[in-house]
Each structure stands twice: as structure tokens, then as C-alpha cells.
Design an enzyme around this catalytic site. Sequence first.
Site, PDB file in Angstrom:
ATOM      1  CD  GLN A  90      -3.043  -0.887   2.227  1.00 52.24           C
ATOM      2  OE1 GLN A  90      -3.179  -1.812   2.999  1.00 52.24           O
ATOM      3  NE2 GLN A  90      -3.726   0.234   2.332  1.00 52.24           N
TER       4      GLN A  90
ATOM      5  CB  SER B  74       2.807  -4.503   3.973  1.00 53.06           C
ATOM      6  OG  SER B  74       1.625  -4.595   4.723  1.00 53.06           O
ATOM      7  CG  LEU B  75      -1.133  -5.966  -0.729  1.00 50.41           C
ATOM      8  CD1 LEU B  75      -2.262  -6.926  -0.436  1.00 50.41           C
ATOM      9  CD2 LEU B  75      -1.589  -4.759  -1.495  1.00 50.41           C
TER      10      LEU B  75
ATOM     11  NE  ARG C  96      -2.466  -8.337   5.072  1.00 48.51           N
ATOM     12  CZ  ARG C  96      -1.789  -7.234   4.798  1.00 48.51           C
ATOM     13  NH1 ARG C  96      -2.268  -6.398   3.876  1.00 48.51           N
ATOM     14  NH2 ARG C  96      -0.658  -6.954   5.409  1.00 48.51           N
TER      15      ARG C  96
ATOM     16  CG  HIS D 227       2.651  -3.578   9.209  1.00 49.86           C
ATOM     17  ND1 HIS D 227       2.543  -4.941   9.173  1.00 49.86           N
ATOM     18  CD2 HIS D 227       2.489  -3.135   7.942  1.00 49.86           C
ATOM     19  CE1 HIS D 227       2.340  -5.325   7.915  1.00 49.86           C
ATOM     20  NE2 HIS D 227       2.292  -4.243   7.167  1.00 49.86           N
TER      21      HIS D 227
ATOM     22  CD  GLN E 153       2.239  -8.933   6.220  1.00 48.39           C
ATOM     23  OE1 GLN E 153       1.039  -8.717   6.310  1.00 48.39           O
ATOM     24  NE2 GLN E 153       2.848  -9.130   5.071  1.00 48.39           N
TER      25      GLN E 153
END
Length: 310
Positions: free
Chosen positions: A11, A91-92, A116, A200, A249
Site C-alpha cells: 500500500q 506488507s500486502l 484482510r 503493522h 505480519q
Amino acid sequence: MQKIGVVFPGQGSQSVGMGKALYDAHPSLKAVYDEASSVLGYDVAELCFAGPAERLNLTEFTQPALLVSSIAAWRLLEPAGIKPIAVAGHSLGEYSALVAVGGVAFREAVGLVQKRGRYMSEAVAPGTGLVAALLGLTADVVKEVCRAASSGGVVAAANFNSPGQVVIAGEKAAVERAITLAKEQGCKKAIPLPVSVPVHTPLMQQAADRLAKDLGAVRWSDLSAPLVNNAEAKAISRAGEIQASLIRQLPSSVLWEDTVQAMGNMGVTTFVEVGPGTVLTGLIKRILPGATLLNLNDPKSLDATLKAVS
């Protein structure tokens, strides 16, 4: 012989129009977007190519759109027979990386990242979170700033992106307090990011708990190349390791600087960023200045990448 590592963006790399040039130049990619649309229940190509930006920037829509755009680009690189010695995703982007190395079916991944994003959005009330990049401070100073600001709410270091760039996230007032303290410590710039939830951070534990059930319902496979994960910057390759890594994560910091260093230690000399933007290319340049850097997000960069790695 080049030793290639492939990385996938997360993102913040989204923009209206992303992927359209590749889509227009390669009609075969329509099948990728159509498959994703059948899972999502809306026209993902229209969202990626025409927006509106306000919708594209909502986490629930951002995540599938980025994954689909990244995998569409990867589908054009795959036929060249490129065999990465390691992959990673920011991340993603870990979900894109897992699709690329056979850890999960594309269709399953699209559904997972939609959930998610939804769980992340529902974990924090709209407008109450904030995400910002701090430039010019060491990781230790940012950690101390977050500790000092946390008396006013949740704020944490979310992404250790590169030397001198750490992203913080959390509850809006606490993040704003951390930005003020960071500037007092010599922060050169604080940049709000187009991420609609404070990912996060501990605020994402509820989302991680919900996502765990969906991850457990998916079939995972051993990877054709190891994934260096976000949570520990550790190489994983077995199906049994993936689910737990993805659960950890969400509430944990993204150790991107360590991830790139680990890939370098594994022997990667050429990094290819596959998907929208060049954010990761810029970060890797600061982490491993001697690495060869390529990206693939439009026809011109596709041609350049294929030429460079053939």
C-alpha cells in the site's frame, strides 16, 4: 550469471491508471482482471484504471487492486523463464510474492487480501488512525519517539524501510505527537501516507485474529523460491510456515531494510520490482547501493527488464 530477487509493492504504491498501459499492450491480461473481478464482485480493471482515487485508497479496495496489478505484471515476466533465488513483498506485497512462487493460487489470494483489507478497516474506526513516514532519523530514535508519544495513545514504528526512513502508525493524536517529537529530534520531513488504517501496529491484532481463520481455510504449497518475510526478515519455503508468518505480519513491524539485506546475503545481485510504482526500487537503492535495480510497471520497463535479465 545474475542472481535475481523479485519484490512486490504494498500500500502506498497505488494510483489511478496503474497497470493500464500493460493491459492495453497485452490483451492476455484481461483474463487476470476478469478472474479477480469474479472473486471480488466488482470490476477491478475499472477501479485500477479509472478510480476514483477516494475508493482506490480505501484499504479494502487498495489491497486487491495492487495484488491484481502486480500479478498481471508478473504474468508477463514469467514466460521469460526467470528463476528468482528469493522473493519478498512489502506488507500486502507478500501475498503477491507468494502467488508468484506457487505458495497460493491467485484466486485464493485475491479473496484473502479483500478480507484482510476489510478486517483492517473494521479494526480501527474511520478517521481515527494516521500513518506517516519520518525521514532523517535512526531506527532507535524513532522507537524512542514512539515510546514517548504512546502516553497519549497507540503509536508504533510500522515499517523500517531504509536507512533514514521509518514509517510510524497508530491513533491519530499519538502519531501527531510523535511527529512533533520527531521534529524536535531532527526529523527532516514527516510525510502523511495514503494508507487508510494504521497497519503493522498492535491495533491490528484483532484483524490478525480474524484473518487467521481464513488463512487456515486456504491450501498452501511449498515455494519454488524462498520468501524473505516481513515479520522476521527470515527466509521461509515450506507450506507449513506461511500461515503463521502472515498472521504475525499484521500487528508486527515490516523489517524491509533487514529483508533486503537478507536477500543480499543470500546472493541476490539484481532486484526486480514487479507492480505499480518504483517505491521499493528507491528503498533498495539506499539499502544496497551496489545492487542492479529493475522495475516492471509499463511496456517500456517490461522490455528493459526482459533485455537486462535475458
